[in-house]
Design a protein around this motif. Structure first.
Motif, PDB file in Angstrom:
ATOM      1  N   ILE A   8      30.250 -28.371  -2.269  1.00 19.73           N
ATOM      2  CA  ILE A   8      30.972 -27.563  -1.280  1.00 19.73           C
ATOM      3  C   ILE A   8      31.167 -28.329   0.028  1.00 19.73           C
ATOM      4  O   ILE A   8      32.223 -28.256   0.663  1.00 19.73           O
ATOM      5  N   LEU A   9      30.163 -29.097   0.427  1.00 26.85           N
ATOM      6  CA  LEU A   9      30.163 -29.718   1.747  1.00 26.85           C
ATOM      7  C   LEU A   9      30.709 -31.138   1.765  1.00 26.85           C
ATOM      8  O   LEU A   9      30.948 -31.679   2.859  1.00 26.85           O
ATOM      9  N   GLU A  10      30.884 -31.771   0.615  1.00 28.97           N
ATOM     10  CA  GLU A  10      31.304 -33.170   0.614  1.00 28.97           C
ATOM     11  C   GLU A  10      32.679 -33.331   1.244  1.00 28.97           C
ATOM     12  O   GLU A  10      33.414 -32.360   1.455  1.00 28.97           O
ATOM     13  N   ASN A  11      33.041 -34.587   1.523  1.00 30.11           N
ATOM     14  CA  ASN A  11      34.261 -34.869   2.298  1.00 30.11           C
ATOM     15  C   ASN A  11      35.527 -34.339   1.632  1.00 30.11           C
ATOM     16  O   ASN A  11      36.500 -34.003   2.305  1.00 30.11           O
ATOM     17  N   LYS A  12      35.525 -34.293   0.305  1.00 28.22           N
ATOM     18  CA  LYS A  12      36.660 -33.727  -0.424  1.00 28.22           C
ATOM     19  C   LYS A  12      36.258 -32.446  -1.145  1.00 28.22           C
ATOM     20  O   LYS A  12      36.843 -32.093  -2.164  1.00 28.22           O
ATOM     21  N   GLY A  13      35.274 -31.783  -0.596  1.00 34.15           N
ATOM     22  CA  GLY A  13      34.771 -30.562  -1.203  1.00 34.15           C
ATOM     23  C   GLY A  13      35.609 -29.347  -0.870  1.00 34.15           C
ATOM     24  O   GLY A  13      36.678 -29.439  -0.242  1.00 34.15           O
ATOM     25  N   PHE A  14      35.100 -28.199  -1.250  1.00 32.59           N
ATOM     26  CA  PHE A  14      35.852 -26.954  -1.121  1.00 32.59           C
ATOM     27  C   PHE A  14      36.211 -26.645   0.334  1.00 32.59           C
ATOM     28  O   PHE A  14      37.345 -26.287   0.639  1.00 32.59           O
ATOM     29  N   ILE A  15      35.238 -26.803   1.242  1.00 37.04           N
ATOM     30  CA  ILE A  15      35.487 -26.429   2.639  1.00 37.04           C
ATOM     31  C   ILE A  15      36.551 -27.330   3.259  1.00 37.04           C
ATOM     32  O   ILE A  15      37.486 -26.847   3.918  1.00 37.04           O
ATOM     33  N   ASN A  16      36.437 -28.638   3.047  1.00 34.61           N
ATOM     34  CA  ASN A  16      37.424 -29.549   3.629  1.00 34.61           C
ATOM     35  C   ASN A  16      38.797 -29.375   2.985  1.00 34.61           C
ATOM     36  O   ASN A  16      39.825 -29.507   3.675  1.00 34.61           O
ATOM     37  N   GLN A  17      38.854 -29.073   1.702  1.00 33.50           N
ATOM     38  CA  GLN A  17      40.147 -28.796   1.074  1.00 33.50           C
ATOM     39  C   GLN A  17      40.766 -27.536   1.664  1.00 33.50           C
ATOM     40  O   GLN A  17      41.982 -27.480   1.912  1.00 33.50           O
ATOM     41  N   ILE A  32      42.893 -29.528  10.013  1.00 34.54           N
ATOM     42  CA  ILE A  32      42.658 -30.961  10.218  1.00 34.54           C
ATOM     43  C   ILE A  32      43.912 -31.626  10.761  1.00 34.54           C
ATOM     44  O   ILE A  32      43.841 -32.490  11.648  1.00 34.54           O
ATOM     45  N   SER A  33      45.086 -31.239  10.277  1.00 32.59           N
ATOM     46  CA  SER A  33      46.342 -31.778  10.823  1.00 32.59           C
ATOM     47  C   SER A  33      46.496 -31.399  12.291  1.00 32.59           C
ATOM     48  O   SER A  33      46.961 -32.211  13.111  1.00 32.59           O
ATOM     49  N   PHE A  34      46.111 -30.183  12.642  1.00 33.27           N
ATOM     50  CA  PHE A  34      46.176 -29.744  14.033  1.00 33.27           C
ATOM     51  C   PHE A  34      45.274 -30.609  14.916  1.00 33.27           C
ATOM     52  O   PHE A  34      45.670 -31.022  16.016  1.00 33.27           O
ATOM     53  N   LEU A  35      44.077 -30.897  14.438  1.00 28.45           N
ATOM     54  CA  LEU A  35      43.154 -31.740  15.198  1.00 28.45           C
ATOM     55  C   LEU A  35      43.696 -33.158  15.328  1.00 28.45           C
ATOM     56  O   LEU A  35      43.553 -33.789  16.390  1.00 28.45           O
ATOM     57  N   GLN A  36      44.324 -33.661  14.273  1.00 31.84           N
ATOM     58  CA  GLN A  36      44.868 -35.014  14.315  1.00 31.84           C
ATOM     59  C   GLN A  36      46.057 -35.121  15.274  1.00 31.84           C
ATOM     60  O   GLN A  36      46.197 -36.120  15.996  1.00 31.84           O
ATOM     61  N   ASN A  37      46.903 -34.107  15.317  1.00 29.66           N
ATOM     62  CA  ASN A  37      48.120 -34.150  16.127  1.00 29.66           C
ATOM     63  C   ASN A  37      47.858 -33.863  17.604  1.00 29.66           C
ATOM     64  O   ASN A  37      48.556 -34.400  18.471  1.00 29.66           O
ATOM     65  N   TYR A  49      42.261 -36.727  16.401  1.00 28.49           N
ATOM     66  CA  TYR A  49      41.236 -36.819  15.347  1.00 28.49           C
ATOM     67  C   TYR A  49      41.721 -37.791  14.285  1.00 28.49           C
ATOM     68  O   TYR A  49      42.869 -37.725  13.831  1.00 28.49           O
ATOM     69  N   THR A  50      40.860 -38.709  13.849  1.00 29.54           N
ATOM     70  CA  THR A  50      41.292 -39.803  12.971  1.00 29.54           C
ATOM     71  C   THR A  50      40.916 -39.605  11.507  1.00 29.54           C
ATOM     72  O   THR A  50      41.482 -40.263  10.633  1.00 29.54           O
ATOM     73  N   LEU A  51      39.975 -38.728  11.218  1.00 27.65           N
ATOM     74  CA  LEU A  51      39.522 -38.557   9.838  1.00 27.65           C
ATOM     75  C   LEU A  51      40.369 -37.516   9.107  1.00 27.65           C
ATOM     76  O   LEU A  51      41.008 -36.665   9.732  1.00 27.65           O
ATOM     77  N   ASP A  52      40.399 -37.628   7.788  1.00 24.98           N
ATOM     78  CA  ASP A  52      41.108 -36.660   6.956  1.00 24.98           C
ATOM     79  C   ASP A  52      40.190 -35.523   6.507  1.00 24.98           C
ATOM     80  O   ASP A  52      40.576 -34.718   5.652  1.00 24.98           O
ATOM     81  N   TYR A  53      39.032 -35.473   7.055  1.00 21.89           N
ATOM     82  CA  TYR A  53      38.057 -34.447   6.695  1.00 21.89           C
ATOM     83  C   TYR A  53      37.118 -34.239   7.873  1.00 21.89           C
ATOM     84  O   TYR A  53      37.093 -35.049   8.820  1.00 21.89           O
ATOM     85  N   ILE A  54      36.373 -33.167   7.828  1.00 19.91           N
ATOM     86  CA  ILE A  54      35.327 -32.911   8.823  1.00 19.91           C
ATOM     87  C   ILE A  54      33.984 -33.223   8.175  1.00 19.91           C
ATOM     88  O   ILE A  54      33.654 -32.645   7.135  1.00 19.91           O
TER      89      ILE A  54
END
Length: 283
Positions: A109-118, A126-131, A135-140
């Motif tokens: 659930i918590l991994e970088n490509k897990g349920f929450i980040n998806q 995440i796009s909002f944070l990047q724009n 924010y530089t990462l594709d995940y939290i």
């Protein structure tokens, strides 16, 4: 006849409790050659940050479990019997699954490509944070953090907080609460002066049952913390099972940890002394 029935239990305690503790004491006060020494305890000093981290994370987890568990136990105790059984089943249902499997589930659930980040990607957070915030990462990053370790402790040990509090609350005489309300006390005062003091034995038991396994856990910190947040349990496991094999030092650490846990339990029991007898007199 009753004494004879207690013999198997006594043998079990001697073989699986007393003997292991005696072995730990023996190793803690001996060197690699088998001679008596207290140097093992002197070596514990360098690991004091791990002790502090373990107790801090365990304390945070215990406080969160109390904040979540007490209202849940209170709500359960006010429900009809059939609904209480339903809530009890829902609380105990995760406990029917293996502890290790539950922890692995939280890794997914918590991994970088897990349920929450998806999910956060799908809603555009995440796009909002990047724009807007660079924010530089594709995940939290959620896993391999102290927060993930605390989350794992809360999830696994929350039922140990709910059940003893619920057991005490369900036994409270409703007439006591009704009497306080008839005397003009608002519900907030009734809770502060009557309900909570009378439920204090369950609270103390819940705190003990959550804090002790939290401070000594090692699976949760290893899997959800990624080995970055070593706790006392991890340190003992490393001394016994890792490359730095040193059962003497591991036994000394385990003995100190047991002493600290017993000290904490003694302090908590002091708060519990007489609470069941005097709690209802606080009006």
């Amino acid at each position: 006849m009753k004494k004879n029935m207690a013999y198997p239990y006594g043998v079990w305690m001697v073989v699986f409790i007393v003997c292991p503790i005696l072995l730990i004491v023996l190793y803690a006060f001996s060197d690699s050659a088998g001679g008596f020494t207290v140097e093992n305890f002197a070596g514990i000093v360098e690991y004091w940050p791990i002790f502090v981290r373990s107790f801090v994370l365990a304390l945070i987890s215990t406080v969160i479990c109390l904040i979540l568990g007490y209202p849940l136990a209170y709500i359960m105790s006010r429900q009809p019997p059939q609904r209480q059984q339903l809530y009890m089943t829902l609380i105990m249902l995760p406990m029917w699954m293996n502890f290790l499997l539950r922890t692995y589930a939280w890794m997914s659930i918590l991994e970088n490509k897990g349920f929450i980040n998806q999910f956060l990607n799908q809603i555009g957070l995440i796009s909002f944070l990047q724009n807007h915030f660079g924010y530089t990462l594709d995940y939290i990053p959620l896993i391999n953090t102290s927060g993930a370790v605390v989350l794992g402790m809360v999830y696994n040990f929350l039922p140990f907080m709910v059940l003893p509090i619920y057991t005490v609350l369900i036994k409270l005489d409703p007439k006591i609460i009704e009497a306080a309300q008839d005397l003009g006390a608002p519900m907030r005062i009734v809770f502060q002066r009557v309900i909570f003091p009378l439920s204090l034995p369950g609270v103390i038991s819940g705190i003990t049952m959550v804090f002790v396994p939290s401070v000594s856990t090692f699976v949760i910190s290893k899997l959800l913390g990624g080995g970055k947040y070593m706790l006392i349990g991890d340190l003992i496991d490393l001394e016994f099972m890792g490359n730095a094999y040193n059962p003497q030092l591991g036994s000394a650490i385990a003995l100190v940890m047991m002493g600290l846990i017993f000290l904490c339990m003694w302090v908590m029991n002091k708060f519990d002394d007489g609470s069941s007898e005097e709690g209802g007199l606080m009006l």
